[in-house]
Scaffold this motif. Structure first.
Motif, PDB file in Angstrom:
ATOM      1  N   GLY A   1     -47.455 -46.995  -9.825  1.00 41.72           N
ATOM      2  CA  GLY A   1     -48.809 -46.540  -9.410  1.00 41.72           C
ATOM      3  C   GLY A   1     -49.003 -44.975  -9.461  1.00 41.72           C
ATOM      4  O   GLY A   1     -48.309 -44.270 -10.287  1.00 41.72           O
ATOM      5  N   PRO A   2     -50.040 -44.612  -8.880  1.00 43.88           N
ATOM      6  CA  PRO A   2     -50.505 -43.193  -8.986  1.00 43.88           C
ATOM      7  C   PRO A   2     -49.961 -42.209  -8.106  1.00 43.88           C
ATOM      8  O   PRO A   2     -49.797 -40.962  -8.577  1.00 43.88           O
ATOM      9  CB  PRO A   2     -51.988 -43.167  -8.377  1.00 43.88           C
ATOM     10  N   GLY A   3     -49.056 -42.734  -7.199  1.00 47.74           N
ATOM     11  CA  GLY A   3     -47.730 -42.006  -6.685  1.00 47.74           C
ATOM     12  C   GLY A   3     -46.627 -41.941  -7.260  1.00 47.74           C
ATOM     13  O   GLY A   3     -45.761 -41.325  -6.634  1.00 47.74           O
ATOM     14  N   ARG A   4     -46.565 -42.150  -8.577  1.00 43.10           N
ATOM     15  CA  ARG A   4     -45.129 -42.467  -8.972  1.00 43.10           C
ATOM     16  C   ARG A   4     -44.330 -41.288  -9.041  1.00 43.10           C
ATOM     17  O   ARG A   4     -43.273 -40.931  -8.769  1.00 43.10           O
ATOM     18  CB  ARG A   4     -45.230 -43.103 -10.586  1.00 43.10           C
ATOM     19  N   ASP A   5     -45.161 -39.997  -9.475  1.00 43.28           N
ATOM     20  CA  ASP A   5     -44.388 -38.664  -9.985  1.00 43.28           C
ATOM     21  C   ASP A   5     -43.605 -38.322  -8.699  1.00 43.28           C
ATOM     22  O   ASP A   5     -42.649 -37.748  -8.723  1.00 43.28           O
ATOM     23  CB  ASP A   5     -45.615 -37.784 -10.280  1.00 43.28           C
ATOM     24  N   TYR A   6     -44.057 -38.618  -7.327  1.00 37.77           N
ATOM     25  CA  TYR A   6     -43.369 -37.990  -6.269  1.00 37.77           C
ATOM     26  C   TYR A   6     -42.145 -38.556  -6.063  1.00 37.77           C
ATOM     27  O   TYR A   6     -41.148 -37.762  -5.366  1.00 37.77           O
ATOM     28  CB  TYR A   6     -44.192 -38.360  -4.944  1.00 37.77           C
ATOM     29  N   TRP A   7     -41.913 -39.738  -6.799  1.00 36.54           N
ATOM     30  CA  TRP A   7     -40.436 -40.355  -6.603  1.00 36.54           C
ATOM     31  C   TRP A   7     -39.608 -39.785  -7.736  1.00 36.54           C
ATOM     32  O   TRP A   7     -38.471 -40.170  -7.437  1.00 36.54           O
ATOM     33  CB  TRP A   7     -40.612 -41.913  -6.284  1.00 36.54           C
ATOM     34  N   ILE A   8     -40.021 -39.004  -8.447  1.00 38.69           N
ATOM     35  CA  ILE A   8     -39.159 -38.589  -9.681  1.00 38.69           C
ATOM     36  C   ILE A   8     -38.622 -37.246  -8.977  1.00 38.69           C
ATOM     37  O   ILE A   8     -39.471 -36.450  -8.671  1.00 38.69           O
ATOM     38  CB  ILE A   8     -39.867 -38.277 -10.584  1.00 38.69           C
ATOM     39  N   LYS A   9     -37.253 -37.276  -8.983  1.00 35.55           N
ATOM     40  CA  LYS A   9     -36.617 -36.074  -8.166  1.00 35.55           C
ATOM     41  C   LYS A   9     -37.052 -34.683  -8.724  1.00 35.55           C
ATOM     42  O   LYS A   9     -37.274 -33.663  -8.016  1.00 35.55           O
ATOM     43  CB  LYS A   9     -34.955 -36.455  -8.303  1.00 35.55           C
ATOM     44  N   GLU A  10     -36.946 -34.648 -10.064  1.00 38.34           N
ATOM     45  CA  GLU A  10     -37.191 -33.510 -10.988  1.00 38.34           C
ATOM     46  C   GLU A  10     -38.534 -32.821 -10.502  1.00 38.34           C
ATOM     47  O   GLU A  10     -38.898 -31.703 -10.188  1.00 38.34           O
ATOM     48  CB  GLU A  10     -36.987 -33.346 -12.332  1.00 38.34           C
ATOM     49  N   ILE A  11     -39.708 -33.807 -10.522  1.00 36.97           N
ATOM     50  CA  ILE A  11     -40.951 -33.287 -10.391  1.00 36.97           C
ATOM     51  C   ILE A  11     -41.119 -32.819  -8.761  1.00 36.97           C
ATOM     52  O   ILE A  11     -41.900 -31.821  -8.584  1.00 36.97           O
ATOM     53  CB  ILE A  11     -41.968 -34.469 -10.644  1.00 36.97           C
ATOM     54  N   ARG A  12     -40.722 -33.498  -7.948  1.00 40.47           N
ATOM     55  CA  ARG A  12     -40.639 -33.473  -6.504  1.00 40.47           C
ATOM     56  C   ARG A  12     -39.916 -31.967  -6.110  1.00 40.47           C
ATOM     57  O   ARG A  12     -40.527 -31.127  -5.406  1.00 40.47           O
ATOM     58  CB  ARG A  12     -40.073 -34.351  -5.755  1.00 40.47           C
ATOM     59  N   GLN A  13     -38.882 -31.963  -6.868  1.00 43.29           N
ATOM     60  CA  GLN A  13     -38.151 -30.511  -6.509  1.00 43.29           C
ATOM     61  C   GLN A  13     -38.937 -29.247  -7.168  1.00 43.29           C
ATOM     62  O   GLN A  13     -38.863 -28.224  -6.330  1.00 43.29           O
ATOM     63  CB  GLN A  13     -36.601 -30.715  -7.274  1.00 43.29           C
ATOM     64  N   ARG A  14     -39.610 -29.470  -8.253  1.00 38.87           N
ATOM     65  CA  ARG A  14     -40.013 -28.323  -8.857  1.00 38.87           C
ATOM     66  C   ARG A  14     -41.415 -27.986  -8.047  1.00 38.87           C
ATOM     67  O   ARG A  14     -41.615 -26.921  -7.799  1.00 38.87           O
ATOM     68  CB  ARG A  14     -40.952 -28.663 -10.177  1.00 38.87           C
ATOM     69  N   GLU A  15     -41.960 -29.059  -7.339  1.00 40.99           N
ATOM     70  CA  GLU A  15     -43.037 -28.625  -6.443  1.00 40.99           C
ATOM     71  C   GLU A  15     -42.750 -27.876  -5.341  1.00 40.99           C
ATOM     72  O   GLU A  15     -43.183 -27.000  -4.694  1.00 40.99           O
ATOM     73  CB  GLU A  15     -43.996 -29.875  -6.263  1.00 40.99           C
ATOM     74  N   MET A  16     -41.584 -28.213  -4.756  1.00 41.60           N
ATOM     75  CA  MET A  16     -41.036 -27.732  -3.354  1.00 41.60           C
ATOM     76  C   MET A  16     -40.660 -26.422  -3.740  1.00 41.60           C
ATOM     77  O   MET A  16     -40.754 -25.624  -2.962  1.00 41.60           O
ATOM     78  CB  MET A  16     -39.850 -28.538  -2.989  1.00 41.60           C
ATOM     79  N   GLU A  17     -40.192 -26.125  -5.053  1.00 42.83           N
ATOM     80  CA  GLU A  17     -39.826 -24.644  -5.099  1.00 42.83           C
ATOM     81  C   GLU A  17     -41.013 -23.832  -5.234  1.00 42.83           C
ATOM     82  O   GLU A  17     -40.987 -22.627  -4.982  1.00 42.83           O
ATOM     83  CB  GLU A  17     -38.811 -24.724  -6.524  1.00 42.83           C
ATOM     84  N   TYR A  18     -42.015 -24.617  -5.698  1.00 36.71           N
ATOM     85  CA  TYR A  18     -43.168 -23.533  -5.781  1.00 36.71           C
ATOM     86  C   TYR A  18     -43.987 -23.014  -4.749  1.00 36.71           C
ATOM     87  O   TYR A  18     -44.278 -22.164  -4.426  1.00 36.71           O
ATOM     88  CB  TYR A  18     -44.347 -24.650  -6.800  1.00 36.71           C
TER      89      TYR A  18
END
Length: 397
Positions: free
Chosen positions: A353-370
């Motif tokens: 679905g459209p929220g798929r990227d949030y459940w990919i650990k690498e993408i979520r971690q990159r946004e958190m670091e930002y």
């Protein structure tokens, strides 16, 4: 028009003198009949009351302008020892003719509809709290032991059904539980409607990029604001919500800043405070701001200050038509998907679905670091404020 619950006292001013006075019953057909008697270049003045919006909507097509006056400021300007409905109507007409009438914004039909929905939701919430309090009171009065879990969840409901009570108390409790269930269902249905409204409104979607703001808060805020252009600055918007401190200054004495004014929409102010409690847990500059104020003034003052900061961010997001600068795209997509599900969108199993990227650990971690880097940058900026250059006086922040 000096407006009351069932009638309005009318004074017609022409060329500086009162040419006619009359009463108009506040019934739709009577108001429309009065409107047909008016001329296209007339102006109507009303005080802001509970039924002003309906009168304004009915009379708007017949005249050039309907002006809504601020009742508090009108009283300050037109205070008189002799006060009657006729005098009040004449005073409104004369103040408008002289250009001294303190005017308030007349909400458009869409904003009025949103405000009615917001009012209905607050009423349902208050009814929910009232019913829960009465249920707790019955249990307390009959020495029923305290339930350790969520009393109004599924397990708690089963526990309530088995609680030992006298027959008459049991009948009252069952009726209250049924009323509570019905009220909660009404609230859920209204929340679904508000979620659909939020998804269809670009302004609400932008507001939801700000941490702590969901569809209900966004819709409530928009219902209170209406047109953001009527607020010249973020400070004006924060003042409209009653989140700015009172200031007292006279003569040569310094200004004294007190508690927040609380003059404005109390419901939205409470929701912004609730949103601030949520925003303080999300990494980013808002959390750093809360931590800074909390260390200096404590959590109560810090959360109100964070709510005021949310009002400032809301003004910038709406006035500039831009998303929150530190929004996380994957988190925002997941957030909007949850809102869509709440609005009644079907679940789609078996595909991303459209929220798929949030459940990919690498993408979520990159946004958190930002956002963490933004939070650390804010903390470093605050430390720079606290540094005292040699030979200068200490400053406070």
């Amino acid at each position: 028009m000096d407006v009351h619950r069932s009638f309005a006292q009318v004074a017609i001013l022409e060329d500086g003198r009162i040419v006619a006075e009359r009463r108009v019953e506040l019934v739709q057909e009577k108001v429309l009949t009065f409107g047909r008697m008016l001329q296209a270049d007339d102006e109507i003045v009303l005080e802001a009351t509970g039924n002003t919006a309906a009168i304004e909507r009915l009379l708007r097509p017949f005249v050039s302008r309907v002006v809504i006056a601020n009742p508090r400021m009108v009283r300050a300007i037109a205070y008189a020892r002799v006060k009657t409905d006729k005098i009040d109507a004449v005073m409104l007409a004369r103040l408008q003719a002289a250009g001294f009438l303190p005017e308030v914004w007349a909400a458009d039909d869409d904003t009025v509809r949103r405000r009615r929905q917001a009012t209905e939701r607050m009423g349902l919430l208050e009814e929910t709290v009232r019913l829960k309090s009465r249920i707790h009171a019955i249990l307390h009065a009959n020495l029923v032991p305290f339930y350790k879990g969520e009393l109004f969840g599924p397990a708690g409901q089963r526990w309530l059904a088995q609680a030992t009570l006298p027959d008459h108390e049991r009948r009252i409790l069952d009726r209250l539980v049924e009323e509570l269930r019905h009220t909660i269902d009404q609230l859920a249905a209204l929340d679904r409607e508000l979620a659909r409204l939020a998804l269809a409104d670009e302004r609400a979607v932008r507001l939801m990029t700000i941490p702590g703001i969901g569809p209900i808060v966004a819709t409530m805020v928009l219902s209170a604001i209406g047109d953001i252009s009527r607020f010249a600055s973020p400070q004006k918007l924060a003042s409209y919500f009653g989140l700015t401190p009172k200031v007292r200054q006279s003569g040569e004495s310094p200004a004294r800043h007190g508690h927040i004014s609380k003059q404005g929409n109390a419901s939205v102010r409470k929701m912004l405070v609730e949103a601030a409690w949520s925003a303080r847990t999300a990494p980013g500059p808002l959390r750093a701001f809360f931590v800074r104020v909390n260390a200096k003034r404590g959590p109560a003052a810090a959360i109100v200050a964070t709510a005021r900061k949310l009002a400032v961010l809301i003004w910038h997001v709406l006035a500039k038509g831009q998303d929150y600068a530190f929004a996380r795209p994957a988190f925002q997509a997941m957030k909007l998907r949850k809102v869509a599900l709440k609005a009644g969108a079907p679940r789609e199993y078996g595909k991303a679905g459209p929220g798929r990227d949030y459940w990919i650990k690498e993408i979520r971690q990159r946004e958190m670091e930002y956002v963490k880097r933004a939070e650390e940058a804010y903390a470093r900026m605050v430390e720079a404020w606290r540094e005292v250059p040699p030979g200068s006086k200490k400053r406070s922040c």
